[in-house]
Design a protein around this motif. Structure first.
Motif, PDB file in Angstrom:
ATOM      1  N   THR A  58       0.834  -1.210   0.000  1.00 28.70           N
ATOM      2  CA  THR A  58       0.000   0.000   0.000  1.00 28.70           C
ATOM      3  C   THR A  58       0.861   1.249   0.000  1.00 28.70           C
ATOM      4  O   THR A  58       0.591   2.220  -0.726  1.00 28.70           O
ATOM      5  CB  THR A  58      -0.928   0.008   1.229  1.00 28.70           C
ATOM      6  OG1 THR A  58      -1.713  -1.188   1.219  1.00 28.70           O
ATOM      7  CG2 THR A  58      -1.838   1.218   1.199  1.00 28.70           C
ATOM      8  N   GLU A  59       1.943   1.234   0.808  1.00 29.48           N
ATOM      9  CA  GLU A  59       2.826   2.397   0.861  1.00 29.48           C
ATOM     10  C   GLU A  59       3.559   2.590  -0.461  1.00 29.48           C
ATOM     11  O   GLU A  59       3.767   3.724  -0.905  1.00 29.48           O
ATOM     12  CB  GLU A  59       3.825   2.231   2.003  1.00 29.48           C
ATOM     13  CG  GLU A  59       3.169   2.327   3.389  1.00 29.48           C
ATOM     14  CD  GLU A  59       4.165   2.063   4.503  1.00 29.48           C
ATOM     15  OE1 GLU A  59       5.308   1.633   4.185  1.00 29.48           O
ATOM     16  OE2 GLU A  59       3.812   2.269   5.679  1.00 29.48           O
ATOM     17  N   SER A  95       2.476   1.811  -3.397  1.00 30.11           N
ATOM     18  CA  SER A  95       1.547   2.254  -4.426  1.00 30.11           C
ATOM     19  C   SER A  95       1.252   3.742  -4.321  1.00 30.11           C
ATOM     20  O   SER A  95       0.748   4.333  -5.270  1.00 30.11           O
ATOM     21  CB  SER A  95       0.238   1.456  -4.344  1.00 30.11           C
ATOM     22  OG  SER A  95      -0.412   1.695  -3.100  1.00 30.11           O
ATOM     23  N   ARG A  96       1.569   4.333  -3.172  1.00 22.64           N
ATOM     24  CA  ARG A  96       1.388   5.771  -3.000  1.00 22.64           C
ATOM     25  C   ARG A  96       2.671   6.467  -3.414  1.00 22.64           C
ATOM     26  O   ARG A  96       3.691   6.380  -2.726  1.00 22.64           O
ATOM     27  CB  ARG A  96       1.044   6.094  -1.545  1.00 22.64           C
ATOM     28  CG  ARG A  96      -0.333   5.595  -1.104  1.00 22.64           C
ATOM     29  CD  ARG A  96      -0.496   5.719   0.392  1.00 22.64           C
ATOM     30  NE  ARG A  96      -0.260   7.066   0.846  1.00 22.64           N
ATOM     31  CZ  ARG A  96      -0.206   7.422   2.133  1.00 22.64           C
ATOM     32  NH1 ARG A  96      -0.341   6.504   3.073  1.00 22.64           N
ATOM     33  NH2 ARG A  96       0.015   8.668   2.473  1.00 22.64           N
ATOM     34  N   ARG A  97       2.602   7.158  -4.515  1.00 19.88           N
ATOM     35  CA  ARG A  97       3.808   7.800  -5.048  1.00 19.88           C
ATOM     36  C   ARG A  97       4.246   8.975  -4.183  1.00 19.88           C
ATOM     37  O   ARG A  97       5.432   9.236  -4.046  1.00 19.88           O
ATOM     38  CB  ARG A  97       3.518   8.253  -6.474  1.00 19.88           C
ATOM     39  CG  ARG A  97       4.728   8.749  -7.248  1.00 19.88           C
ATOM     40  CD  ARG A  97       4.387   8.896  -8.704  1.00 19.88           C
ATOM     41  NE  ARG A  97       5.447   9.507  -9.470  1.00 19.88           N
ATOM     42  CZ  ARG A  97       5.372   9.744 -10.773  1.00 19.88           C
ATOM     43  NH1 ARG A  97       4.275   9.404 -11.434  1.00 19.88           N
ATOM     44  NH2 ARG A  97       6.379  10.305 -11.413  1.00 19.88           N
ATOM     45  N   GLN A 144       3.877  11.021  -0.389  1.00 21.81           N
ATOM     46  CA  GLN A 144       3.541  10.807   1.011  1.00 21.81           C
ATOM     47  C   GLN A 144       3.510  12.132   1.749  1.00 21.81           C
ATOM     48  O   GLN A 144       3.637  13.201   1.144  1.00 21.81           O
ATOM     49  CB  GLN A 144       4.553   9.835   1.637  1.00 21.81           C
ATOM     50  CG  GLN A 144       4.509   8.451   0.995  1.00 21.81           C
ATOM     51  CD  GLN A 144       5.523   7.502   1.598  1.00 21.81           C
ATOM     52  OE1 GLN A 144       6.547   7.914   2.132  1.00 21.81           O
ATOM     53  NE2 GLN A 144       5.237   6.201   1.521  1.00 21.81           N
ATOM     54  N   ILE A 166      -0.719  13.909  -0.444  1.00 23.61           N
ATOM     55  CA  ILE A 166      -1.486  12.669  -0.456  1.00 23.61           C
ATOM     56  C   ILE A 166      -2.594  12.726  -1.506  1.00 23.61           C
ATOM     57  O   ILE A 166      -2.883  11.740  -2.198  1.00 23.61           O
ATOM     58  CB  ILE A 166      -2.056  12.396   0.947  1.00 23.61           C
ATOM     59  CG1 ILE A 166      -0.912  12.126   1.931  1.00 23.61           C
ATOM     60  CG2 ILE A 166      -3.022  11.219   0.924  1.00 23.61           C
ATOM     61  CD1 ILE A 166      -1.337  12.033   3.367  1.00 23.61           C
ATOM     62  N   ASN A 194      -1.874  11.861  -5.240  1.00 24.37           N
ATOM     63  CA  ASN A 194      -1.775  10.457  -5.647  1.00 24.37           C
ATOM     64  C   ASN A 194      -2.964  10.032  -6.498  1.00 24.37           C
ATOM     65  O   ASN A 194      -2.872   9.037  -7.227  1.00 24.37           O
ATOM     66  CB  ASN A 194      -1.700   9.553  -4.404  1.00 24.37           C
ATOM     67  CG  ASN A 194      -0.336   9.605  -3.736  1.00 24.37           C
ATOM     68  OD1 ASN A 194       0.669   9.262  -4.328  1.00 24.37           O
ATOM     69  ND2 ASN A 194      -0.301  10.063  -2.500  1.00 24.37           N
ATOM     70  N   ASN A 195      -4.073  10.780  -6.404  1.00 22.61           N
ATOM     71  CA  ASN A 195      -5.280  10.427  -7.150  1.00 22.61           C
ATOM     72  C   ASN A 195      -5.295  10.996  -8.568  1.00 22.61           C
ATOM     73  O   ASN A 195      -6.206  10.694  -9.335  1.00 22.61           O
ATOM     74  CB  ASN A 195      -6.522  10.921  -6.397  1.00 22.61           C
ATOM     75  CG  ASN A 195      -6.624  10.325  -5.007  1.00 22.61           C
ATOM     76  OD1 ASN A 195      -6.280   9.164  -4.793  1.00 22.61           O
ATOM     77  ND2 ASN A 195      -7.105  11.121  -4.053  1.00 22.61           N
ATOM     78  N   LYS A 232       1.452  13.884 -12.046  1.00 31.39           N
ATOM     79  CA  LYS A 232       2.375  13.322 -11.055  1.00 31.39           C
ATOM     80  C   LYS A 232       3.824  13.614 -11.439  1.00 31.39           C
ATOM     81  O   LYS A 232       4.674  13.827 -10.568  1.00 31.39           O
ATOM     82  CB  LYS A 232       2.148  11.822 -10.917  1.00 31.39           C
ATOM     83  CG  LYS A 232       0.860  11.456 -10.189  1.00 31.39           C
ATOM     84  CD  LYS A 232       0.713   9.955 -10.044  1.00 31.39           C
ATOM     85  CE  LYS A 232      -0.581   9.601  -9.300  1.00 31.39           C
ATOM     86  NZ  LYS A 232      -0.744   8.136  -9.149  1.00 31.39           N
TER      87      LYS A 232
END
Length: 404
Positions: free
Chosen positions: A13-14, A16-18, A20, A121, A124-125, A131
């Motif tokens: 999960t971490e 996959s989050r580009r 933070q 955060i 990331n969407n 990005k």
């Protein structure tokens, strides 16, 4: 699910989050803020203030010695030692001011930091195209962070390293080697014995610890200025990205207007963030304008008055100039991004959609984007490259005044 599988799922999960939070993205700055007791946490305000008071009390002897030497030089009109002591005194004043100011304004500081974390955060969407833009601006912010890791450490270490090299050289080449302090001054009540062991070693170690304690403050706060201003540039790019996507991807007039309204809301949040930055950094920006101008002048005087160049004063002067230059560069980048926003909004594909309401909203945004986003101090100074040039000219003028 086993503990091993839970850890694996968490790690996936971490990964996959580009992007933070602030703490994870800018770790050096976070460590600096934490060790300097200025990391904005409302729960620890009293504890941080108590530790700071204890720290000042523990260094009260050093401060007393330094203050006595400064006053003595002033009474005697000893410009050589007065300017030399004041250059160090400026760093101490900035350290005390920033610590008290950040603790007192924890709520303002926390709001800015949380805004950065929430935005990171949220990004990331977005699609990969934006990005990549985020990565570009994060790299710029990290460059500023890295610069403010290197500069304070380099400036702080040059004092004990220079003294240590001189001590080693004299002990190897002279029968009666001299003694070199971290910062040379007459120690009140110990002048006759300050070069004799164990007094010399005690004073040297205390001075070394005091100097190194200043480092995290500059790493954290100055680094945060570079990060927060760069993040505002990213927020402005996000506005133009949302509007461009609205005109390119909306299927009908209703969807277009809704997406433009979303862009307007994001723009308003960016402007609110800009106001928060200006309100929080304003006193500090004004103070460092006065302090760095004075500091550069005093170092020029030291270089001028000494028969042989002293590396300490040359390095200190270069570092002070870099302090002003870096702040002016990042503030100028913000102003430039604000000016670019109006052009970016105009360059969206508005000509492909004849929507009167959407066009009116876009014109409103373009007009609003033409307001300059400048950071400064109380309307007296505005940080940009013109200010840097003006500071250099003012410092030289003050230098010529004190040399005469």
């Amino acid at each position: 699910m086993s503990a091993k599988e839970l850890r694996r799922t968490k790690k996936h999960t971490e990964d996959s989050r580009r992007f933070q939070s602030f703490d994870e993205t800018f770790k050096y700055c976070t460590y600096g803020l934490a060790f300097a007791l200025i990391y904005p946490n409302r729960v620890t305000i009293k504890k941080r203030l108590g530790i700071f008071v204890f720290f000042m009390f523990a260094n009260s002897i050093q401060l007393y010695w330094f203050g006595t030497a400064l006053v003595t030089s002033l009474i005697r009109l000893d410009m050589v030692n007065l300017t030399r002591h004041l250059t160090v005194g400026i760093l101490i004043i900035l350290f005390i001011f920033k610590t008290i100011y950040c603790i007192y304004n924890t709520e303002k500081f926390e709001n800015i930091l949380n805004t950065i974390s929430d935005d990171m955060i949220e990004f990331n969407n977005e699609k990969e195209a934006f990005k990549d833009t985020c990565e570009e601006y994060i790299k710029k912010a990290r460059i500023g962070q890295l610069v403010w890791v290197v500069l304070p450490i380099f400036l702080a270490l040059q004092y004990p390293v220079y003294a240590g090299i001189c001590l080693i050289y004299d002990n190897l080449t002279m029968d009666y080697p001299g003694r070199y302090m971290v910062h040379e001054m007459d120690i009140a009540h110990l002048t006759a014995v300050q070069d004799i062991s164990p007094y010399f070693e005690f004073i040297f170690i205390m001075s070394l610890l005091t100097v190194m304690c200043l480092v995290p403050n500059f790493i954290g706060f100055e680094g945060f200025f570079c990060i927060s201003t760069t993040h505002l540039c990213l927020k402005l790019k996000y506005v133009s990205y949302i509007i461009s996507k609205a005109f390119e991807g909306a299927e009908d007039s209703l969807e277009l207007n809704n997406k433009i309204k979303q862009g307007i809301q994001i723009h308003q949040k960016a402007l609110k963030y800009y106001e928060d930055l200006q309100n929080f950094f304003e006193p500090w920006l004004f103070l460092i304008f006065v302090m760095t101008s004075t500091c550069v002048s005093f170092n020029l005087y030291q270089v001028y008055i000494l028969t042989s160049p002293d590396p300490k004063h040359i390095i200190f002067g270069i570092t002070t100039i870099c302090h002003t230059y870096i702040n002016c560069v990042y503030a100028s980048n913000l102003t430039q991004c604000g000016e670019d926003l109006a052009l970016d909004l105009y360059n969206v594909s508005w000509e492909k959609r004849f929507d009167i309401r959407g066009m009116k909203l876009l014109i409103f945004m373009i007009a609003r984007a033409q307001r300059p986003l400048e950071l400064g101090g109380y309307g007296i100074v505005v940080y940009n490259m013109q200010l840097f040039i003006a500071i250099m000219k003012t410092s030289y003028s003050f230098y010529t005044l004190i040399t005469n």
